[in-house]
Design a protein around this motif. Structure first.
Motif, PDB file in Angstrom:
ATOM      1  N   ARG A  57     -13.307  32.327  75.083  1.00  0.00           N
ATOM      2  CA  ARG A  57     -12.263  31.924  74.130  1.00  0.00           C
ATOM      3  C   ARG A  57     -11.522  30.680  74.626  1.00  0.00           C
ATOM      4  N   GLN A  58     -11.273  30.613  75.934  1.00  0.00           N
ATOM      5  CA  GLN A  58     -10.593  29.441  76.489  1.00  0.00           C
ATOM      6  C   GLN A  58     -11.466  28.196  76.349  1.00  0.00           C
ATOM      7  N   LYS A  59     -12.758  28.326  76.610  1.00  0.00           N
ATOM      8  CA  LYS A  59     -13.677  27.194  76.452  1.00  0.00           C
ATOM      9  C   LYS A  59     -13.709  26.710  75.005  1.00  0.00           C
ATOM     10  N   LEU A  60     -13.650  27.651  74.063  1.00  0.00           N
ATOM     11  CA  LEU A  60     -13.619  27.264  72.649  1.00  0.00           C
ATOM     12  C   LEU A  60     -12.358  26.466  72.329  1.00  0.00           C
ATOM     13  N   ARG A  61     -11.212  26.935  72.838  1.00  0.00           N
ATOM     14  CA  ARG A  61      -9.955  26.223  72.563  1.00  0.00           C
ATOM     15  C   ARG A  61      -9.979  24.813  73.151  1.00  0.00           C
ATOM     16  N   GLU A  62     -10.612  24.661  74.315  1.00  0.00           N
ATOM     17  CA  GLU A  62     -10.690  23.346  74.958  1.00  0.00           C
ATOM     18  C   GLU A  62     -11.735  22.451  74.298  1.00  0.00           C
ATOM     19  N   TYR A  63     -12.657  23.042  73.583  1.00  0.00           N
ATOM     20  CA  TYR A  63     -13.776  22.316  72.981  1.00  0.00           C
ATOM     21  C   TYR A  63     -13.313  21.193  72.050  1.00  0.00           C
ATOM     22  N   VAL A  64     -12.270  21.433  71.303  1.00  0.00           N
ATOM     23  CA  VAL A  64     -11.779  20.445  70.336  1.00  0.00           C
ATOM     24  C   VAL A  64     -11.436  19.135  71.037  1.00  0.00           C
ATOM     25  N   ASP A  65     -10.854  19.223  72.223  1.00  0.00           N
ATOM     26  CA  ASP A  65     -10.442  18.011  72.940  1.00  0.00           C
ATOM     27  C   ASP A  65     -11.581  17.341  73.689  1.00  0.00           C
ATOM     28  N   THR A  66     -12.659  18.079  73.948  1.00  0.00           N
ATOM     29  CA  THR A  66     -13.764  17.510  74.726  1.00  0.00           C
ATOM     30  C   THR A  66     -14.963  17.134  73.869  1.00  0.00           C
ATOM     31  N   PHE A  67     -14.908  17.432  72.573  1.00  0.00           N
ATOM     32  CA  PHE A  67     -16.044  17.191  71.688  1.00  0.00           C
ATOM     33  C   PHE A  67     -16.365  15.700  71.592  1.00  0.00           C
ATOM     34  N   VAL A  68     -17.646  15.374  71.761  1.00  0.00           N
ATOM     35  CA  VAL A  68     -18.133  14.009  71.567  1.00  0.00           C
ATOM     36  C   VAL A  68     -19.088  14.009  70.382  1.00  0.00           C
ATOM     37  N   ASP A  69     -20.146  14.779  70.507  1.00  0.00           N
ATOM     38  CA  ASP A  69     -21.075  15.011  69.408  1.00  0.00           C
ATOM     39  C   ASP A  69     -21.836  16.296  69.726  1.00  0.00           C
ATOM     40  N   TYR A  70     -22.590  16.789  68.749  1.00  0.00           N
ATOM     41  CA  TYR A  70     -23.230  18.091  68.918  1.00  0.00           C
ATOM     42  C   TYR A  70     -24.341  18.081  69.962  1.00  0.00           C
ATOM     43  N   GLU A  71     -24.934  16.918  70.228  1.00  0.00           N
ATOM     44  CA  GLU A  71     -26.004  16.858  71.214  1.00  0.00           C
ATOM     45  C   GLU A  71     -25.456  16.898  72.636  1.00  0.00           C
ATOM     46  N   THR A  72     -24.391  16.142  72.875  1.00  0.00           N
ATOM     47  CA  THR A  72     -23.843  16.077  74.230  1.00  0.00           C
ATOM     48  C   THR A  72     -22.760  17.125  74.480  1.00  0.00           C
ATOM     49  N   THR A  73     -22.247  17.728  73.423  1.00  0.00           N
ATOM     50  CA  THR A  73     -21.181  18.711  73.568  1.00  0.00           C
ATOM     51  C   THR A  73     -21.526  19.969  72.766  1.00  0.00           C
ATOM     52  N   PRO A  74     -22.472  20.764  73.230  1.00  0.00           N
ATOM     53  CA  PRO A  74     -22.802  21.980  72.479  1.00  0.00           C
ATOM     54  C   PRO A  74     -21.665  22.996  72.556  1.00  0.00           C
ATOM     55  N   PHE A  75     -21.581  23.833  71.547  1.00  0.00           N
ATOM     56  CA  PHE A  75     -20.573  24.891  71.562  1.00  0.00           C
ATOM     57  C   PHE A  75     -20.838  25.843  72.716  1.00  0.00           C
ATOM     58  N   PRO A  76     -19.793  26.387  73.307  1.00  0.00           N
ATOM     59  CA  PRO A  76     -19.996  27.408  74.337  1.00  0.00           C
ATOM     60  C   PRO A  76     -20.753  28.601  73.746  1.00  0.00           C
ATOM     61  N   LYS A  77     -21.557  29.227  74.577  1.00  0.00           N
ATOM     62  CA  LYS A  77     -22.323  30.399  74.139  1.00  0.00           C
ATOM     63  C   LYS A  77     -21.459  31.648  74.269  1.00  0.00           C
ATOM     64  N   MET A  78     -21.479  32.455  73.215  1.00  0.00           N
ATOM     65  CA  MET A  78     -20.725  33.697  73.245  1.00  0.00           C
ATOM     66  C   MET A  78     -21.422  34.694  74.165  1.00  0.00           C
ATOM     67  N   PRO A  79     -20.676  35.320  75.070  1.00  0.00           N
ATOM     68  CA  PRO A  79     -21.308  36.305  75.948  1.00  0.00           C
ATOM     69  C   PRO A  79     -21.742  37.542  75.163  1.00  0.00           C
TER      70      PRO A  79
END
Length: 85
Positions: A57-79
């Motif tokens: 969940r923390q990685k998801l919240r941080e994802y918005v600020d680190t997103f570049v594009d879908y190839e270089t910034t894939p979504f974190p995998k849900m455990p």
């Protein structure tokens, strides 16, 4: 804003970056919502959320600020949840 003479101030588009960021936030919110029940369960019963889901969940919240594009910034995998979690 509408001036007295009827001329509206121009509202400038903030560009595609804002559109993409809004879409990413919506996708992140959707992914977070799949584990919201764990947060509620922890609050209501005291049964702790597994650490791997807290980290996810923390990685998801941080994802918005680190997103570049879908190839270089894939979504974190849900455990994967164990039966006993």
């Amino acid at each position: 804003f509408q001036a007295e003479d009827g001329i509206r101030d121009l509202v400038r588009s903030r560009g595609l970056g804002d559109v993409y960021k809004r879409q990413i936030k919506q996708r992140v919110a959707g992914k977070l919502s799949t584990t919201d029940w764990m947060v509620i369960r922890e609050m209501e019963t005291g049964k702790p959320m597994p650490e791997k889901f807290k980290e996810y969940r923390q990685k998801l919240r941080e994802y918005v600020d680190t997103f570049v594009d879908y190839e270089t910034t894939p979504f974190p995998k849900m455990p994967i949840a164990n039966e006993h979690e």
